[in-house]
Design a protein around this motif. Sequence first.
Motif, PDB file in Angstrom:
ATOM      1  N   MET A   1       0.824  -1.200   0.000  1.00 32.26           N
ATOM      2  CA  MET A   1       0.000   0.000   0.000  1.00 32.26           C
ATOM      3  C   MET A   1       0.865   1.260   0.000  1.00 32.26           C
ATOM      4  SD  MET A   1      -2.905   1.221   2.749  1.00 32.26           S
ATOM      5  CE  MET A   1      -4.047  -0.058   2.220  1.00 32.26           C
ATOM      6  N   TYR A   2       1.875   1.292   0.872  1.00 27.00           N
ATOM      7  CA  TYR A   2       2.778   2.441   0.945  1.00 27.00           C
ATOM      8  C   TYR A   2       4.169   1.999   0.517  1.00 27.00           C
ATOM      9  CZ  TYR A   2      -1.035   4.280   3.754  1.00 27.00           C
ATOM     10  OH  TYR A   2      -2.267   4.680   4.193  1.00 27.00           O
ATOM     11  N   GLN A   3       4.730   2.724  -0.449  1.00 21.44           N
ATOM     12  CA  GLN A   3       6.056   2.387  -0.956  1.00 21.44           C
ATOM     13  C   GLN A   3       7.122   3.393  -0.549  1.00 21.44           C
ATOM     14  OE1 GLN A   3       5.264   2.055  -5.207  1.00 21.44           O
ATOM     15  NE2 GLN A   3       5.048  -0.165  -5.012  1.00 21.44           N
ATOM     16  N   ASP A   4       6.714   4.626  -0.247  1.00 23.04           N
ATOM     17  CA  ASP A   4       7.653   5.676   0.107  1.00 23.04           C
ATOM     18  C   ASP A   4       7.086   6.499   1.256  1.00 23.04           C
ATOM     19  OD1 ASP A   4       9.896   5.844  -2.198  1.00 23.04           O
ATOM     20  OD2 ASP A   4       7.958   5.276  -3.081  1.00 23.04           O
ATOM     21  N   VAL A   5       7.766   6.467   2.396  1.00 16.54           N
ATOM     22  CA  VAL A   5       7.316   7.157   3.603  1.00 16.54           C
ATOM     23  C   VAL A   5       8.299   8.277   3.922  1.00 16.54           C
ATOM     24  CG1 VAL A   5       6.846   6.935   6.077  1.00 16.54           C
ATOM     25  CG2 VAL A   5       6.213   5.080   4.507  1.00 16.54           C
ATOM     26  N   LEU A   6       7.775   9.508   4.041  1.00 15.17           N
ATOM     27  CA  LEU A   6       8.613  10.662   4.331  1.00 15.17           C
ATOM     28  C   LEU A   6       8.581  10.992   5.818  1.00 15.17           C
ATOM     29  CD1 LEU A   6      10.318  13.158   3.562  1.00 15.17           C
ATOM     30  CD2 LEU A   6       8.162  14.366   3.111  1.00 15.17           C
ATOM     31  N   VAL A   7       9.772  11.137   6.402  1.00 11.45           N
ATOM     32  CA  VAL A   7       9.900  11.574   7.794  1.00 11.45           C
ATOM     33  C   VAL A   7      10.659  12.902   7.799  1.00 11.45           C
ATOM     34  CG1 VAL A   7      10.721  11.010  10.104  1.00 11.45           C
ATOM     35  CG2 VAL A   7       9.963   9.172   8.575  1.00 11.45           C
ATOM     36  N   PRO A   8       9.947  14.034   7.821  1.00  8.68           N
ATOM     37  CA  PRO A   8      10.641  15.322   7.936  1.00  8.68           C
ATOM     38  C   PRO A   8      11.291  15.438   9.308  1.00  8.68           C
ATOM     39  CG  PRO A   8       8.358  15.610   7.178  1.00  8.68           C
ATOM     40  CD  PRO A   8       8.488  14.213   7.702  1.00  8.68           C
ATOM     41  N   THR A   9      12.480  15.993   9.370  1.00 11.45           N
ATOM     42  CA  THR A   9      13.185  16.074  10.641  1.00 11.45           C
ATOM     43  C   THR A   9      13.993  17.352  10.715  1.00 11.45           C
ATOM     44  OG1 THR A   9      14.812  15.000  12.076  1.00 11.45           O
ATOM     45  CG2 THR A   9      15.092  14.709   9.700  1.00 11.45           C
ATOM     46  N   ASP A  10      13.992  17.974  11.891  1.00 15.04           N
ATOM     47  CA  ASP A  10      14.854  19.130  12.119  1.00 15.04           C
ATOM     48  C   ASP A  10      15.898  18.831  13.184  1.00 15.04           C
ATOM     49  OD1 ASP A  10      13.370  19.096  14.421  1.00 15.04           O
ATOM     50  OD2 ASP A  10      12.491  21.085  14.158  1.00 15.04           O
ATOM     51  N   GLY A  11      15.926  17.571  13.642  1.00 15.44           N
ATOM     52  CA  GLY A  11      16.903  17.190  14.648  1.00 15.44           C
ATOM     53  C   GLY A  11      16.492  17.509  16.065  1.00 15.44           C
ATOM     54  N   SER A  12      15.286  18.056  16.269  1.00 16.00           N
ATOM     55  CA  SER A  12      14.845  18.404  17.617  1.00 16.00           C
ATOM     56  C   SER A  12      14.321  17.175  18.343  1.00 16.00           C
ATOM     57  CB  SER A  12      13.755  19.480  17.567  1.00 16.00           C
ATOM     58  OG  SER A  12      12.574  18.958  17.004  1.00 16.00           O
ATOM     59  N   ASP A  13      14.111  17.321  19.648  1.00 14.36           N
ATOM     60  CA  ASP A  13      13.610  16.211  20.456  1.00 14.36           C
ATOM     61  C   ASP A  13      12.266  15.712  19.950  1.00 14.36           C
ATOM     62  OD1 ASP A  13      15.827  16.693  21.990  1.00 14.36           O
ATOM     63  OD2 ASP A  13      14.751  17.889  23.461  1.00 14.36           O
ATOM     64  N   GLY A  14      11.466  16.625  19.381  1.00  9.83           N
ATOM     65  CA  GLY A  14      10.119  16.265  18.960  1.00  9.83           C
ATOM     66  C   GLY A  14      10.058  15.336  17.770  1.00  9.83           C
ATOM     67  N   THR A  15      11.200  15.038  17.147  1.00  7.72           N
ATOM     68  CA  THR A  15      11.193  14.146  15.985  1.00  7.72           C
ATOM     69  C   THR A  15      11.517  12.696  16.345  1.00  7.72           C
ATOM     70  OG1 THR A  15      13.497  14.731  15.505  1.00  7.72           O
ATOM     71  CG2 THR A  15      11.788  15.991  14.378  1.00  7.72           C
ATOM     72  N   ARG A  16      11.788  12.411  17.608  1.00  9.00           N
ATOM     73  CA  ARG A  16      12.159  11.047  17.985  1.00  9.00           C
ATOM     74  C   ARG A  16      10.990  10.075  17.805  1.00  9.00           C
ATOM     75  NH1 ARG A  16      11.921   7.545  22.266  1.00  9.00           N
ATOM     76  NH2 ARG A  16      13.715   6.177  22.520  1.00  9.00           N
ATOM     77  N   GLU A  17       9.831  10.402  18.389  1.00  8.21           N
ATOM     78  CA  GLU A  17       8.676   9.512  18.272  1.00  8.21           C
ATOM     79  C   GLU A  17       8.176   9.381  16.827  1.00  8.21           C
ATOM     80  OE1 GLU A  17       9.087  11.577  20.750  1.00  8.21           O
ATOM     81  OE2 GLU A  17       8.723  10.493  22.620  1.00  8.21           O
ATOM     82  N   PRO A  18       8.103  10.496  16.059  1.00  2.10           N
ATOM     83  CA  PRO A  18       7.727  10.339  14.645  1.00  2.10           C
ATOM     84  C   PRO A  18       8.679   9.442  13.873  1.00  2.10           C
ATOM     85  CG  PRO A  18       7.522  12.619  15.314  1.00  2.10           C
ATOM     86  CD  PRO A  18       8.163  11.906  16.463  1.00  2.10           C
ATOM     87  N   LEU A  19       9.981   9.516  14.170  1.00  5.23           N
ATOM     88  CA  LEU A  19      10.938   8.648  13.496  1.00  5.23           C
ATOM     89  C   LEU A  19      10.635   7.184  13.795  1.00  5.23           C
ATOM     90  CD1 LEU A  19      13.465   7.870  11.985  1.00  5.23           C
ATOM     91  CD2 LEU A  19      14.825   8.537  13.988  1.00  5.23           C
ATOM     92  N   SER A  20      10.416   6.859  15.054  1.00  2.00           N
ATOM     93  CA  SER A  20      10.105   5.476  15.417  1.00  2.00           C
ATOM     94  C   SER A  20       8.832   5.006  14.725  1.00  2.00           C
ATOM     95  CB  SER A  20       9.942   5.356  16.936  1.00  2.00           C
ATOM     96  OG  SER A  20      11.159   5.650  17.590  1.00  2.00           O
TER      97      SER A  20
END
Length: 205
Positions: free
Chosen positions: A1-20
């Motif tokens: 269903m999904y072939q390409d998933v984008l994870v925008p990141t600025d390196g802040s603490d708030g991107t840890r959970e979205p990355l996981s």
Amino acid sequence: MYQDVLVPTDGSDGTREPLSHGLAVADRFDATVHALSVVPDGPFGADGEAAIETANRAVERVDTEAQQAGLETVTAVERGVPHEEILAYVADNDVDMIVMGTQGRTGLDRVLLGSVAERVLRLADVPVVTVRSTGDLRVEDATAAETIAREEASHEGYDDVDVRDEPHRTSASWIVPVEADGDSLHVHVDAVSGEARVAGSGGPD
């Protein structure tokens, strides 16, 4: 269903959970993980090499995590208005889903990241999964990160361990460059859990 998933990141603490979360989605569908960091223009923009270096570290962190999970990755650093660059990247790279945070930990990071997520949610033509950061940091300073990194390298069997450069933190993780038994290594220390792992080497002979 999904072939390409984008994870925008600025390196802040708030991107840890979205990355996981993004890695979990990509693993479930055997998708490619796209890591994008945007250096903002305008009144909140950052100038100079330091901003570019921070952005590169942010996408490097995603790349490292994705490779550890056995996932293919694509990384990119752009300069511009964050939500516009995110949406342009989605269109140019046939991205199927965006996974991003809704806030940084405090102050201006919280305002900016929340504003970007709101605009992306409103304007994107693909599904957008927003993840709120909830973890408090256990490892808040470089000295503590160095101590954990030395212990982890010793645990992996290295005897002569020296920190060769100042640790830097991105996405709620410390990256500690060390010299161990003649090998140049990076030890990644999770700032929330305090867990660590040695990267860049298969271990001592």
